[in-house]
Design a protein around this motif. Sequence first.
Motif, mmCIF file in Angstrom:
data_model
loop_
_atom_site.group_PDB
_atom_site.id
_atom_site.type_symbol
_atom_site.label_atom_id
_atom_site.label_comp_id
_atom_site.label_asym_id
_atom_site.label_seq_id
_atom_site.Cartn_x
_atom_site.Cartn_y
_atom_site.Cartn_z
ATOM 1 N N ASN A 130 36.518 25.274 43.507
ATOM 2 C CA ASN A 130 35.622 26.424 43.902
ATOM 3 C C ASN A 130 36.102 26.190 45.809
ATOM 4 N N GLN A 131 35.861 24.453 46.458
ATOM 5 C CA GLN A 131 36.097 24.448 47.810
ATOM 6 C C GLN A 131 37.428 25.340 48.124
ATOM 7 N N VAL A 132 38.844 25.210 47.502
ATOM 8 C CA VAL A 132 39.810 25.585 48.157
ATOM 9 C C VAL A 132 39.694 27.308 47.740
ATOM 10 N N LEU A 133 39.193 27.721 46.746
ATOM 11 C CA LEU A 133 38.656 29.342 46.979
ATOM 12 C C LEU A 133 37.863 29.524 47.999
ATOM 13 N N GLY A 134 37.105 28.828 48.537
ATOM 14 C CA GLY A 134 36.074 28.618 49.672
ATOM 15 C C GLY A 134 36.940 28.946 50.941
ATOM 16 N N SER A 135 38.084 28.024 51.224
ATOM 17 C CA SER A 135 38.725 27.778 52.016
ATOM 18 C C SER A 135 39.818 28.878 52.492
ATOM 19 N N PHE A 136 40.366 29.894 51.420
ATOM 20 C CA PHE A 136 41.179 31.179 51.583
ATOM 21 C C PHE A 136 40.510 31.809 51.992
ATOM 22 N N GLU A 137 41.336 32.222 53.354
ATOM 23 C CA GLU A 137 40.926 33.776 54.521
ATOM 24 C C GLU A 137 42.287 34.992 54.127
ATOM 25 N N PRO A 138 41.646 35.492 53.294
ATOM 26 C CA PRO A 138 42.709 36.873 52.579
ATOM 27 C C PRO A 138 43.344 37.303 54.241
ATOM 28 N N GLN A 139 44.764 37.647 54.363
ATOM 29 C CA GLN A 139 45.373 38.036 55.614
ATOM 30 C C GLN A 139 45.760 39.621 54.967
ATOM 31 N N THR A 140 45.734 40.026 53.696
ATOM 32 C CA THR A 140 46.335 41.594 53.719
ATOM 33 C C THR A 140 45.151 42.293 53.181
ATOM 34 N N THR A 141 44.380 44.070 52.833
ATOM 35 C CA THR A 141 43.739 44.411 51.946
ATOM 36 C C THR A 141 44.117 43.882 50.144
ATOM 37 N N GLY A 142 45.352 43.634 50.475
ATOM 38 C CA GLY A 142 45.873 43.230 48.855
ATOM 39 C C GLY A 142 45.817 41.532 48.385
ATOM 40 N N GLN A 143 45.901 40.961 49.550
ATOM 41 C CA GLN A 143 45.115 39.567 48.748
ATOM 42 C C GLN A 143 43.584 39.586 48.987
ATOM 43 N N GLU A 144 42.973 40.076 49.819
ATOM 44 C CA GLU A 144 41.318 40.610 49.595
ATOM 45 C C GLU A 144 41.231 41.206 48.575
ATOM 46 N N LEU A 145 41.328 42.120 47.662
ATOM 47 C CA LEU A 145 41.532 42.440 46.607
ATOM 48 C C LEU A 145 41.534 40.940 45.003
ATOM 49 N N MET A 146 42.446 40.844 45.750
ATOM 50 C CA MET A 146 43.072 39.225 44.733
ATOM 51 C C MET A 146 41.895 38.113 44.624
ATOM 52 N N HIS A 147 41.582 37.900 45.902
ATOM 53 C CA HIS A 147 40.521 36.882 45.702
ATOM 54 C C HIS A 147 39.070 37.738 45.153
ATOM 55 N N ALA A 148 39.200 38.264 45.416
ATOM 56 C CA ALA A 148 37.827 39.263 45.030
ATOM 57 C C ALA A 148 37.597 38.767 43.885
ATOM 58 N N GLN A 149 38.465 39.501 42.933
ATOM 59 C CA GLN A 149 38.977 38.748 41.883
ATOM 60 C C GLN A 149 38.764 38.379 40.935
ATOM 61 N N THR A 150 39.751 36.839 41.750
ATOM 62 C CA THR A 150 39.663 35.894 41.305
ATOM 63 C C THR A 150 38.493 34.778 41.815
ATOM 64 N N LEU A 151 37.649 35.224 42.129
ATOM 65 C CA LEU A 151 36.396 34.892 42.693
ATOM 66 C C LEU A 151 35.363 35.179 41.274
ATOM 67 N N SER A 152 35.359 36.409 40.932
ATOM 68 C CA SER A 152 34.405 36.882 39.960
ATOM 69 C C SER A 152 35.070 36.355 38.581
ATOM 70 N N ASN A 153 36.325 35.707 38.040
ATOM 71 C CA ASN A 153 36.857 35.858 37.191
ATOM 72 C C ASN A 153 36.595 33.556 37.339
ATOM 73 N N PHE A 154 36.841 33.130 37.933
ATOM 74 C CA PHE A 154 35.996 32.238 38.655
ATOM 75 C C PHE A 154 34.706 31.751 37.936
ATOM 76 N N THR A 155 34.060 33.357 38.647
ATOM 77 C CA THR A 155 32.286 32.835 38.251
ATOM 78 C C THR A 155 32.042 32.582 37.140
ATOM 79 N N GLU A 156 32.796 33.891 36.390
ATOM 80 C CA GLU A 156 32.467 33.796 34.915
ATOM 81 C C GLU A 156 33.409 32.775 33.834
ATOM 82 N N PHE A 157 34.134 32.234 34.380
ATOM 83 C CA PHE A 157 34.279 30.376 33.806
ATOM 84 C C PHE A 157 33.661 29.499 34.379
ATOM 85 N N VAL A 158 32.883 29.855 35.246
ATOM 86 C CA VAL A 158 32.053 28.305 35.691
ATOM 87 C C VAL A 158 30.796 28.256 34.711
#
Length: 249
Positions: A130-158
């Motif tokens: 959670n800390q590593v994911l929270g420190s990530f700053e997307p640089q592109t729109t693609g990374q932003e979408l990918m990061h949002a999906q990862t956070l959603s999956n991480f929440t479901e995992f928790v």
Amino acid sequence: MYIFNFFVGSGIFCVILFRTALNYLLRLDTDRNNILDPILSYVGIIFGIMIGSLAISSHQNQTSAQDAITKEAAFITILYRNFSLYPEPMRAELQAVLREYVRHVVEEELPAIRKGNDLTAGAGRVASINQVLGSFEPQTTGQELMHAQTLSNFTEFVLARRLRIFSAFANIPNFFWFTLFMGWFISLTLLLMFNVSIVMQVSGVTILSTTMATLVCLISLMDYPFRGEFSVASDSIRLGYEQMMQSNR
């Protein structure tokens, strides 16, 4: 085997010990069989409904536990693939922590829970992700979408992890076990009050006690879903761990 010996032995012991005394106390009630028969039937119906409810409840607990561990394993696999899309060195760090988490669950946490111990040290590894994911700053729109999906999956995992931990300690309350034994005792007492031959009485008590022992064994095996020889299978998480280790080579 001990459960069968206890119930059948206790039932036959009660016949030997109380049959004569009950027949003497009820000697004037010559028509007592006709009176006891509907009472025993009524008690049997109520007792059967109660046992059925307990069996269904135990099965539902086990099914929920199996669904939780399967869902957790699925989101672990999804997260591992999601982490492969992150830039280095974050990618390696996230995947390494997730592999260590799964190793801990497979080799330490689940075996400890099967023995009745509460071991949830994996929460620290989840917090690290959670800390590593929270420190990530997307640089592109693609990374932003990918990061949002990862956070959603991480929440479901928790959520799946918490559900798996909660279901590991789901059990039938002691009050219901007490009620179950009281139902058996009442049914046994009613059988002892019948004016029948000792062979018929021993046969009836043996059938009742054997049925009771079978149901107690069944409910006990399904109680605490992650404990004992018939615990919920963890093959889904174990398979995911093996796939992670193969992909890391």
